[in-house]
Design an enzyme around this catalytic site. Structure first.
Site, mmCIF file in Angstrom:
data_model
loop_
_atom_site.group_PDB
_atom_site.id
_atom_site.type_symbol
_atom_site.label_atom_id
_atom_site.label_comp_id
_atom_site.label_asym_id
_atom_site.label_seq_id
_atom_site.Cartn_x
_atom_site.Cartn_y
_atom_site.Cartn_z
ATOM 1 N N MET A 1 -13.853 78.095 19.759
ATOM 2 C CA MET A 1 -12.745 79.014 19.527
ATOM 3 C C MET A 1 -11.851 79.059 20.751
ATOM 4 O O MET A 1 -12.318 79.251 21.861
ATOM 5 C CB MET A 1 -13.275 80.411 19.190
ATOM 6 C CG MET A 1 -12.184 81.459 19.023
ATOM 7 S SD MET A 1 -11.033 81.031 17.691
ATOM 8 C CE MET A 1 -9.557 81.869 18.249
ATOM 9 N N GLU A 2 -10.536 78.928 20.519
ATOM 10 C CA GLU A 2 -9.555 78.730 21.577
ATOM 11 C C GLU A 2 -9.090 80.002 22.262
ATOM 12 O O GLU A 2 -7.930 80.091 22.691
ATOM 13 C CB GLU A 2 -8.331 77.993 21.019
ATOM 14 C CG GLU A 2 -7.497 78.759 19.994
ATOM 15 C CD GLU A 2 -7.855 78.533 18.545
ATOM 16 O OE1 GLU A 2 -7.026 78.799 17.673
ATOM 17 O OE2 GLU A 2 -8.996 78.083 18.290
ATOM 18 N N ASN A 3 -9.939 81.015 22.403
ATOM 19 C CA ASN A 3 -9.534 82.236 23.102
ATOM 20 C C ASN A 3 -8.778 81.861 24.375
ATOM 21 O O ASN A 3 -9.221 81.013 25.145
ATOM 22 C CB ASN A 3 -10.764 83.065 23.469
ATOM 23 C CG ASN A 3 -11.745 83.201 22.337
ATOM 24 O OD1 ASN A 3 -11.442 83.738 21.288
ATOM 25 N ND2 ASN A 3 -12.948 82.686 22.550
ATOM 26 N N GLU B 1 -3.945 74.237 13.824
ATOM 27 C CA GLU B 1 -5.108 73.364 13.795
ATOM 28 C C GLU B 1 -4.737 71.893 13.663
ATOM 29 O O GLU B 1 -5.385 71.022 14.250
ATOM 30 C CB GLU B 1 -6.055 73.786 12.670
ATOM 31 C CG GLU B 1 -6.606 75.191 12.828
ATOM 32 C CD GLU B 1 -7.364 75.393 14.142
ATOM 33 O OE1 GLU B 1 -7.715 74.396 14.812
ATOM 34 O OE2 GLU B 1 -7.602 76.559 14.502
ATOM 35 N N HIS C 1 -4.930 73.943 22.272
ATOM 36 C CA HIS C 1 -4.492 75.226 21.710
ATOM 37 C C HIS C 1 -3.936 76.179 22.763
ATOM 38 O O HIS C 1 -3.213 77.116 22.414
ATOM 39 C CB HIS C 1 -5.678 75.936 21.048
ATOM 40 C CG HIS C 1 -5.941 75.543 19.635
ATOM 41 N ND1 HIS C 1 -4.977 75.591 18.642
ATOM 42 C CD2 HIS C 1 -7.086 75.121 19.023
ATOM 43 C CE1 HIS C 1 -5.521 75.215 17.493
ATOM 44 N NE2 HIS C 1 -6.785 74.923 17.692
ATOM 45 N N GLY D 1 -17.539 76.095 15.508
ATOM 46 C CA GLY D 1 -17.843 75.041 16.471
ATOM 47 C C GLY D 1 -17.361 75.434 17.853
ATOM 48 O O GLY D 1 -18.043 75.273 18.857
ATOM 49 N N HIS E 1 -9.549 69.432 22.008
ATOM 50 C CA HIS E 1 -8.920 70.160 20.897
ATOM 51 C C HIS E 1 -8.652 71.617 21.283
ATOM 52 O O HIS E 1 -7.535 72.129 21.097
ATOM 53 C CB HIS E 1 -9.827 70.095 19.665
ATOM 54 C CG HIS E 1 -9.362 70.894 18.494
ATOM 55 N ND1 HIS E 1 -8.802 70.322 17.370
ATOM 56 C CD2 HIS E 1 -9.361 72.237 18.256
ATOM 57 C CE1 HIS E 1 -8.483 71.273 16.504
ATOM 58 N NE2 HIS E 1 -8.819 72.443 17.020
ATOM 59 N N GLU E 2 -9.668 72.274 21.817
ATOM 60 C CA GLU E 2 -9.502 73.693 22.143
ATOM 61 C C GLU E 2 -8.536 73.896 23.310
ATOM 62 O O GLU E 2 -7.792 74.883 23.339
ATOM 63 C CB GLU E 2 -10.864 74.328 22.455
ATOM 64 C CG GLU E 2 -11.890 74.230 21.339
ATOM 65 C CD GLU E 2 -11.419 74.819 20.020
ATOM 66 O OE1 GLU E 2 -10.586 75.738 20.039
ATOM 67 O OE2 GLU E 2 -11.880 74.355 18.962
#
Length: 785
Positions: free
Chosen positions: A238-240, A294, A275, A236, A271-272
């Protein structure tokens, strides 16, 4: 040998050929043999001090011969995948493409040789040359940017110490918008022509920026932040670190976006971004503590977004989407603890599930409610400051929370972390004394004597209190009008005995309490504690309520029951309920009414032929229909075989990602099985659908008439799905749902599938699916009698 402390990576890309060469310099303390993770890369030389060093590649490892020194230089080449969405891969759109990466959990090793483990933090300096005039995005800002003469050259600033799974590299013709946030710059990057659809997310990020820095009390550690919408993406989002990637529908908002999906975009961005501190600045030591990353981002993602969007009913969404969703899985005997020992990388993908996200987040919320919000927040700050730019474990967090709250958090958390499942809290009243008992809840019988430390939340008018139940049985005197778990924060099911349900289920009961009670008693139906008439009597008591969360949860339960049972009375009652709510919410003024309206319209399209007869005609004016109604129109047309030529044209020439997914989900409900198979065979071959066709596979499970054929199609195509979604939880989730619902009435087919398919990343999913199938079959048997 110690892990490298820094990497210099000089990439030379052939953009159209999807190939690259790289010169990699690793710095560290190298002594003896050096092992690096290395997968599908062609290493041509390894040097130290200008001298060749012998090396071998075996078992996905680059083994470098005995060396003594501080710097290794590796020359290698790699290819950009056109199939898998893990590692470095191609993302096609229209007539163009973007080269992009997905490193979590183990994709980095297929991009460059590295110590590909969370604890092996290092600094990374990246240089990219490419034979095309394109943009390049990395985690940090470019020190050099040269785009001219048919070539591009970028040199990026060095990163802080970070884990390999958080690295991002994107190369393509990006459309970019930006805004300032203090002395930092925020960007949204998309494929050409779509950046304007990122304005909502960019504006929201600006608001979240201030809230998160205030909550964490730590300044965002990077000078810029990219939000990147990709036309092909396996997860969905990604927290790079500094360069978050998203599916297009998870970031972009346009005329096709219903309010339900707009809320989802807001939550995913929150959410991301959560992180960037919790997971990126401070990272788990090993994948055992994936849940910590998470769970916290899930919990605080809702928490901070709720401060920005105060009228979105986000805590009710949290309860429905995270707490109740995870309890559904956690009631299985085959469930797993929140914290799972991970021995092999192939096991990682299966723990990206509702337990690691929803249950963990719910336990964190319950703990915050128990120790107090202020103390909890101070504990988070102490944890982040103590371990910034490093790694930590769950125990480190509990120590910080205990110190800040002066509550022994470790023992409380241990009772929830190391044991799968959750308690059933039975409540009775006798002579004014409330008796509270705990036992393990499960859908199938168990004899587990385990006792949790349960925060019991209690309320009577004007006063709230809490108690910690550590024993089998607890008592409360002068119970009177006492409510238990009045707002649903407790992670346990509550069975009200005697006349307590009449005392607690009143017009004054909170919507959260009613939603939780409906869900609890549905679980009691599935477990055989009550029968269908008893459950429907509770439905009759609450179906007149029009609160947001109550309607959504009851609609969801009735829909799931319809997927399990073939019951005309149930279908008639469901249609009647949906028609009633359509009358109530058709002209609702609150935005959340649109969420209910979309669900009601979609439900009617699936179940009500009379509704479809008029709804399908709106396909001719599709562009003029509100976003909330579009799925219902497409479903009605597909099911009634109305103007299927238009459906195929919309599939082949979608307006955007959202419309593509809507059309694909509708077409799996076509009445002729051979047409559904033809459709699935078509979309699996289309590169532009490679990330999204999984939506249709999930949706096809709810088409009862197609289930047997879906088993045949899935058996033939599961390896393609595995290749595309390697490293993600997609295959695991799909196999579990297929068995749980597609297996009803098809037990022999299920057994053959499990016997003949070797899917190591779905071992846990198969166990879960088989247990859920047994639960569903037993409900069918009890109901038929």
């Amino acid at each position: 040998m110690s892990s490298p402390v820094s990497y210099d990576l000089k990439f030379d890309f052939k953009f159209k050929e999807l190939k690259y060469d790289c010169v990699e310099v690793l710095r560290g303390n190298f002594s003896g043999n050096t092992e690096l993770n290395c997968e599908n890369l062609a290493v041509t030389s390894v040097k130290m001090g200008g001298r060749d060093v012998p090396f071998t590649i075996a078992d996905r490892k680059l083994v470098i011969g005995s060396t003594e020194g501080n710097e290794l230089t590796i020359n290698f080449s790699g290819s950009v995948s056109e199939t898998s969405l893990m590692g470095i891969h191609d993302a096609k759109y229209g007539n163009g493409h973007i080269i992009t990466t997905q490193m979590e959990p183990t994709g980095a090793r297929s991009v460059f040789p590295c110590a590909d483990e969370p604890a092996s933090k290092a600094k990374f300096k990246v240089e990219v040359s490419v034979d095309d005039e394109v943009e390049v995005i990395f985690n940090t800002t470019p020190l050099v940017r040269e785009v001219a003469g048919g070539k591009s050259h970028f040199v990026f600033d060095e990163t802080p110490p970070m884990s390999t799974y958080l690295i991002y590299l994107g190369i393509g013709k990006f459309d970019i918008i930006s805004k300032k946030a203090g002395d930092r710059v925020l960007y949204v990057a998309t494929s050409p022509g779509k950046a304007k659809e990122g304005r909502f997310s960019l504006k929201l990020l600006g608001k979240l920026f201030k809230k998160y820095e205030a909550y964490y009390k730590i300044k965002f550690p990077l000078p810029k932040m990219h939000l990147i919408a990709l036309p092909q993406f396996g997860a969905g989002a990604m927290e790079n670190w500094g360069a978050i990637t998203f599916r297009e529908i998870a970031l972009l908002v346009n005329n096709s976006t219903s309010f339900r999906f707009k809320k989802q975009v807001g939550y995913v961005v929150s959410h991301e971004f959560a992180h960037q501190w919790f997971g990126d600045l401070v990272t788990m030591k090993w994948w055992d503590d994936l849940w910590l990353n998470e769970s916290f981002a899930t919990f605080v993602g809702y928490k901070i977004l709720a401060k920005v969007q105060k009228d979105w009913n986000l805590w009710e969404d949290f309860q429905r989407e995270e707490t109740l969703s995870s309890m559904k899985k956690d009631g299985l005997l085959s469930t797993h603890p929140i914290r799972v020992e991970v021995r092999d990388p192939d096991e990682i993908s299966e723990i990206f599930d509702d337990i690691s996200y929803g249950k963990g987040a719910s336990i964190l919320r319950m703990t915050e409610q128990y120790i107090g919000e202020g103390r909890y927040r101070e504990g988070i700050y102490q944890y982040l400051k103590s371990h910034e730019y490093s790694n930590a474990t769950g125990e480190d967090l509990w120590s910080s929370l205990s110190a800040a709250s002066r509550v022994e958090v470790s023992s409380l958390m241990k009772s929830w972390l190391e044991k799968g499942g959750f308690p059933l809290v039975r409540v009775s009243e006798e002579n004014g004394v409330m008796h509270i008992y705990q036992e393990k809840f499960s859908y199938l019988a168990n004899d587990d004597p385990y006792l949790w430390q349960i925060p019991i939340f209690l309320e009577r008018p004007g006063k709230r209190r809490k108690m910690l139940l550590k024993k089998k049985h607890g008592k409360i005197k002068n119970a009177g009008d006492l409510m238990i778990n009045p707002n649903g924060e407790g992670y346990y099911r509550v069975l009200l005995e005697g006349n307590l349900i009449d005392k607690m289920l009143t017009d004054k009961s909170s919507s959260e309490f009613v939603m939780k009670l409906i869900d609890d008693y549905y679980a009691f139906l599935l477990s055989g504690r009550i029968d269908l008439p008893q459950f429907m009597s509770i439905v009759d008591r609450v179906k007149g309520r029009n609160e947001y969360s109550v309607v959504l949860r009851l609609e969801g339960i009735l829909s799931e029951l319809g997927n399990i049972l073939d019951s005309e009375p149930l279908n008639t009652m469901t249609v009647s309920y949906l028609r009633d709510k359509l009358t109530v919410f058709r002209d609702g003024q609150e935005e959340n009414s649109k969420v209910i309206l979309e669900r009601v319209l979609t439900g009617l399209a699936l179940k009500d032929r009379e509704f479809r007869a008029s709804e399908k005609l709106k396909l001719g004016d599709y562009a003029g229909i509100m976003a909330e109604e579009r799925t219902a129109v497409l479903l009605s047309a597909a099911i009634e075989e109305y103007d299927t030529e238009s459906l195929w044209n919309m599939l082949k020439n979608p307006e955007n990602d959202m419309e593509s997914i809507r059309t694909m989900n509708a077409m799996v409900h076509m009445p002729k099985n051979e047409e559904v198979t033809r459709f699935l065979d078509y979309i699996k071959t289309r590169p532009e659908n490679r990330a999204n066709f999984i939506y249709s596979m999930f949706e096809a499970i709810s088409n009862k008439k197609y289930r047997l054929d879906l088993w045949k199609w899935s058996s033939e195509n599961i390896n393609l799905v595995r290749e595309i979604f390697v490293g993600s939880s997609t295959v695991s989730r799909y196999v579990e749902e297929l068995i749980a619902f597609g297996g009803i009435g098809n037990r022999n087919t299920v057994d053959d599938f499990v016997k003949n398919q070797n899917i190591p990343e779905a071992v846990r999913a198969i166990k879960n699916g088989m247990e859920r199938l047994e639960i569903n079959e037993k409900l069918v048997q009890r109901t038929v009698k």
